[in-house]
Design a protein around this motif. Sequence first.
Motif, short mmCIF file in Angstrom:
data_model
loop_
_atom_site.label_atom_id
_atom_site.label_comp_id
_atom_site.label_asym_id
_atom_site.label_seq_id
_atom_site.Cartn_x
_atom_site.Cartn_y
_atom_site.Cartn_z
N ARG A 167 40.65 -80.21 13.97
CA ARG A 167 39.31 -79.62 13.89
C ARG A 167 39.16 -79.28 12.40
NH1 ARG A 167 34.39 -78.76 15.76
NH2 ARG A 167 33.82 -76.95 14.41
N VAL A 168 39.87 -79.28 11.70
CA VAL A 168 39.06 -78.28 10.27
C VAL A 168 38.53 -79.71 9.85
CG1 VAL A 168 39.94 -78.59 7.72
CG2 VAL A 168 41.41 -76.83 10.42
N ALA A 169 39.37 -81.14 9.62
CA ALA A 169 38.76 -82.51 9.28
C ALA A 169 37.63 -82.72 9.74
CB ALA A 169 39.60 -83.48 9.55
N GLU A 170 36.80 -82.43 11.25
CA GLU A 170 35.81 -81.91 11.90
C GLU A 170 34.48 -81.42 11.26
OE1 GLU A 170 37.13 -83.33 16.46
OE2 GLU A 170 36.76 -81.30 16.07
N LEU A 171 35.36 -79.87 10.63
CA LEU A 171 34.53 -79.57 9.59
C LEU A 171 34.38 -79.58 8.58
CD1 LEU A 171 36.35 -76.01 10.46
CD2 LEU A 171 33.67 -76.72 11.97
N ALA A 172 35.06 -80.45 7.99
CA ALA A 172 34.85 -80.73 6.65
C ALA A 172 33.42 -82.11 7.20
CB ALA A 172 35.78 -81.41 5.64
N ALA A 173 33.89 -83.06 7.34
CA ALA A 173 32.94 -83.91 8.22
C ALA A 173 31.65 -83.98 8.51
CB ALA A 173 33.71 -84.67 9.55
N GLU A 174 31.17 -82.16 8.07
CA GLU A 174 30.09 -81.78 8.84
C GLU A 174 29.94 -81.37 7.61
OE1 GLU A 174 30.51 -78.28 11.33
OE2 GLU A 174 31.14 -79.83 12.98
N GLN A 175 30.21 -81.15 6.35
CA GLN A 175 30.24 -81.55 5.48
C GLN A 175 30.37 -82.12 4.35
OE1 GLN A 175 28.80 -78.49 4.22
NE2 GLN A 175 29.38 -77.32 5.78
N GLY A 176 29.73 -83.65 4.88
CA GLY A 176 29.87 -85.06 4.50
C GLY A 176 31.16 -85.36 3.73
N LEU A 177 31.98 -84.72 4.49
CA LEU A 177 33.57 -85.29 2.83
C LEU A 177 34.18 -85.61 4.11
CD1 LEU A 177 33.68 -81.82 1.49
CD2 LEU A 177 33.83 -84.25 0.31
N ARG A 178 34.68 -85.94 4.23
CA ARG A 178 35.78 -86.90 5.06
C ARG A 178 37.30 -87.11 3.88
NH1 ARG A 178 35.48 -90.21 9.42
NH2 ARG A 178 33.58 -90.65 9.80
N VAL A 179 37.98 -86.15 5.34
CA VAL A 179 39.64 -86.37 5.29
C VAL A 179 40.09 -86.69 6.14
CG1 VAL A 179 39.32 -84.56 3.52
CG2 VAL A 179 39.17 -83.88 5.19
N TYR A 180 41.19 -87.41 6.79
CA TYR A 180 42.77 -87.56 8.05
C TYR A 180 43.45 -86.65 7.77
CZ TYR A 180 40.55 -92.20 6.87
OH TYR A 180 39.72 -93.22 7.06
N PRO A 181 43.09 -86.02 9.13
CA PRO A 181 44.06 -85.22 9.55
C PRO A 181 45.96 -85.50 10.02
CG PRO A 181 42.39 -85.59 11.46
CD PRO A 181 42.36 -86.42 10.37
N LEU A 182 46.44 -84.81 9.02
CA LEU A 182 47.53 -85.25 9.20
C LEU A 182 48.26 -85.46 10.18
CD1 LEU A 182 50.32 -85.51 7.01
CD2 LEU A 182 50.83 -83.74 7.11
N SER A 183 47.91 -84.73 11.66
CA SER A 183 49.14 -84.60 12.40
C SER A 183 48.80 -86.18 12.95
CB SER A 183 48.30 -83.65 13.54
OG SER A 183 47.20 -84.26 13.60
N LEU A 184 47.43 -86.91 12.47
CA LEU A 184 47.21 -87.97 13.69
C LEU A 184 48.27 -89.44 12.81
CD1 LEU A 184 43.11 -88.30 13.56
CD2 LEU A 184 44.87 -87.24 15.30
N TYR A 185 48.49 -88.82 11.96
CA TYR A 185 49.69 -90.14 10.94
C TYR A 185 50.95 -89.78 11.92
CZ TYR A 185 46.27 -91.02 7.62
OH TYR A 185 44.67 -91.87 7.60
N GLY A 186 51.61 -88.54 12.48
CA GLY A 186 53.08 -88.22 13.33
C GLY A 186 53.71 -89.54 14.62
N VAL A 187 54.36 -89.65 14.51
CA VAL A 187 54.65 -90.52 15.38
C VAL A 187 55.70 -89.89 16.93
CG1 VAL A 187 56.08 -92.73 16.07
CG2 VAL A 187 54.82 -92.55 13.37
N GLY A 188 55.48 -89.39 18.02
CA GLY A 188 56.44 -89.15 18.53
C GLY A 188 56.24 -87.43 18.75
N GLU A 189 56.44 -86.52 19.32
CA GLU A 189 56.38 -84.89 19.82
C GLU A 189 55.55 -84.27 18.16
OE1 GLU A 189 56.71 -83.73 22.86
OE2 GLU A 189 56.24 -85.77 23.45
N LYS A 190 56.84 -83.78 17.53
CA LYS A 190 56.55 -83.06 16.24
C LYS A 190 55.77 -83.90 15.44
CE LYS A 190 60.47 -80.81 14.53
NZ LYS A 190 61.74 -81.30 13.80
N ARG A 191 54.54 -83.18 15.70
CA ARG A 191 53.83 -83.18 14.18
C ARG A 191 53.11 -82.57 13.32
NH1 ARG A 191 50.12 -87.99 17.04
NH2 ARG A 191 51.50 -89.28 17.93
#
Length: 501
Positions: free
Chosen positions: A444-468
């Motif tokens: 959600r925070v990355a989406e809010l940044a995107a609304e301001q024209g800034l692309r940053v990536y959420p760290l959780s999407l890089y997690g593997v398995g349950e713990k993110r």
Amino acid sequence: MTILESLTISDWLRTELKQGRFPPRMPAHRRVYESIRRAIANEHLTPGTRLPSTRSLAQDLDLSRNTLLAAFEQLHEEGYVVSQVGSGTRVADTLPESFLVLDEAQAQGGQEAAKRPAILSRRGTMAAGPVDQPSHEVQPFTPGEDDFSAFPTRLWRRLLNRQWRDPQPAYLDYGHAGGHLPLRRAIANYLRMSRTVNLTVEQVLITSGTQQSIDLCARMLTDVGDRVWVESPCYWGARRVLEVNGLDLHPVPVDDEGMAPGNRDFRRPPRLIYTTPSHQYPKGVVMSYGRRRLLLDYAASRGAWILEDDYDSEFRFEGRPLSSLQGMDQNGCVLYMGTFSKVMYPGIKLGYIVVPPDLADSFKRGLYELQRPGQVVIQAALAEFIEEGHFSTHIRRLRQIYKERRQLLQKVLAPVATVGARLPPAGSGLHLVVELPAHCDDVRVAELAAEQGLRVYPLSLYGVGEKREKGLIVGYAYAATERITPYGRILADVIQAALSS
Ligand SMILES: Cc1ncc(COP(=O)(O)O)c(C=O)c1O
């Protein structure tokens, strides 16, 4: 009936859903639909097979009845199943795919071919990836992008022109197995001097980048189902290639000393260990000496191969350059990979792999058989770029530019510490990570940044398995130096607002 003779359909479906071969955000009804559809298309569920009722499946799978109804409705609409009052739902006798096969008469009549449905294999589905993955759109702070404006275009053109002025016939042919020899020599010299890699030219193979290097290792050293340790969080490009090769990805957490395997991990030794010791991607941690020794000793004692991805070690801004893991290896168990994506430009699509001496010949032949090499002119120009010292000059220049951008970004983001975010100290690379509290929705925070024209990536999407872990990956290489502070301020405001609400 079905090939699922020893299993009930609900047992099979439960396992299928648990294996998680689906994009993370795919809704449950779509997963059920997709599993059943594939089983029908692959004839694991044969025509006439009766499916359990939606009510009993909902109970067995612990899903809502509506989920099952939605999945069955779609299967019904697409013609995979038929329902009759009193006899429940059965696999249709004629599947939708069969309507799409052209009969000969039609084909000879020149009629337009019917379109095949886009039914992908499991590998294909994984390779295509989740629909909601970050799109490749360059904006300030997009991780993984270089500063293209700093590239010495004129010099590069001159070197390319030099090759074309008097092109040797061999430059127009497929390349030699292992790559263009002058480039392999130039890389070997560079790695010996700058990265303390132990090698002969014979051990260097040119690839089309790190992903191809990893793919080659997976194909040459593993079989489907073999275990591979990956760091969690992990570089998506490595993860995708390893998954598509049918390997069993085992996530190993990353702490302040890098990849941190524990007793749980040691129980079943892996065949491969993929790691980014110089600058963990994406967290940025440098692997400690102790952890390096542990990994090397463990790999040597268990016959595992370590894939060392040294993707951006050229951009170390503080302290002495670190030696490579390969340089510490006494047992020939490290395969060292580098790329020209970061120092030159990503579109050059050139990288290299240094393999242990005993593997060099087989890897060279394997790579040649799987994909004929080419781009000899570019390889020749790159060899001269390195040998004439332009490569080192360019690295020094980029290092200055990126160091300044990093410092500016760290400064402007510092206030986020007041709302519970953390900026871990790190002195290298092309991105930094803002760690967010565990309860925070980083997507959600990355989406809010995107609304301001800034692309940053959420760290959780890089997690593997349950713990993110939660956080934002913020690239600073692409944004112009004078834009870092104003853009950084906007990002800091977004983070502060999100964490204060
Ligand atoms: C960890 C890591 N390894 C390697 C690469 C480069 O891969 P390639 O050489 O395939 O462009 C990247 C690119 O972002 C990366 O983040």
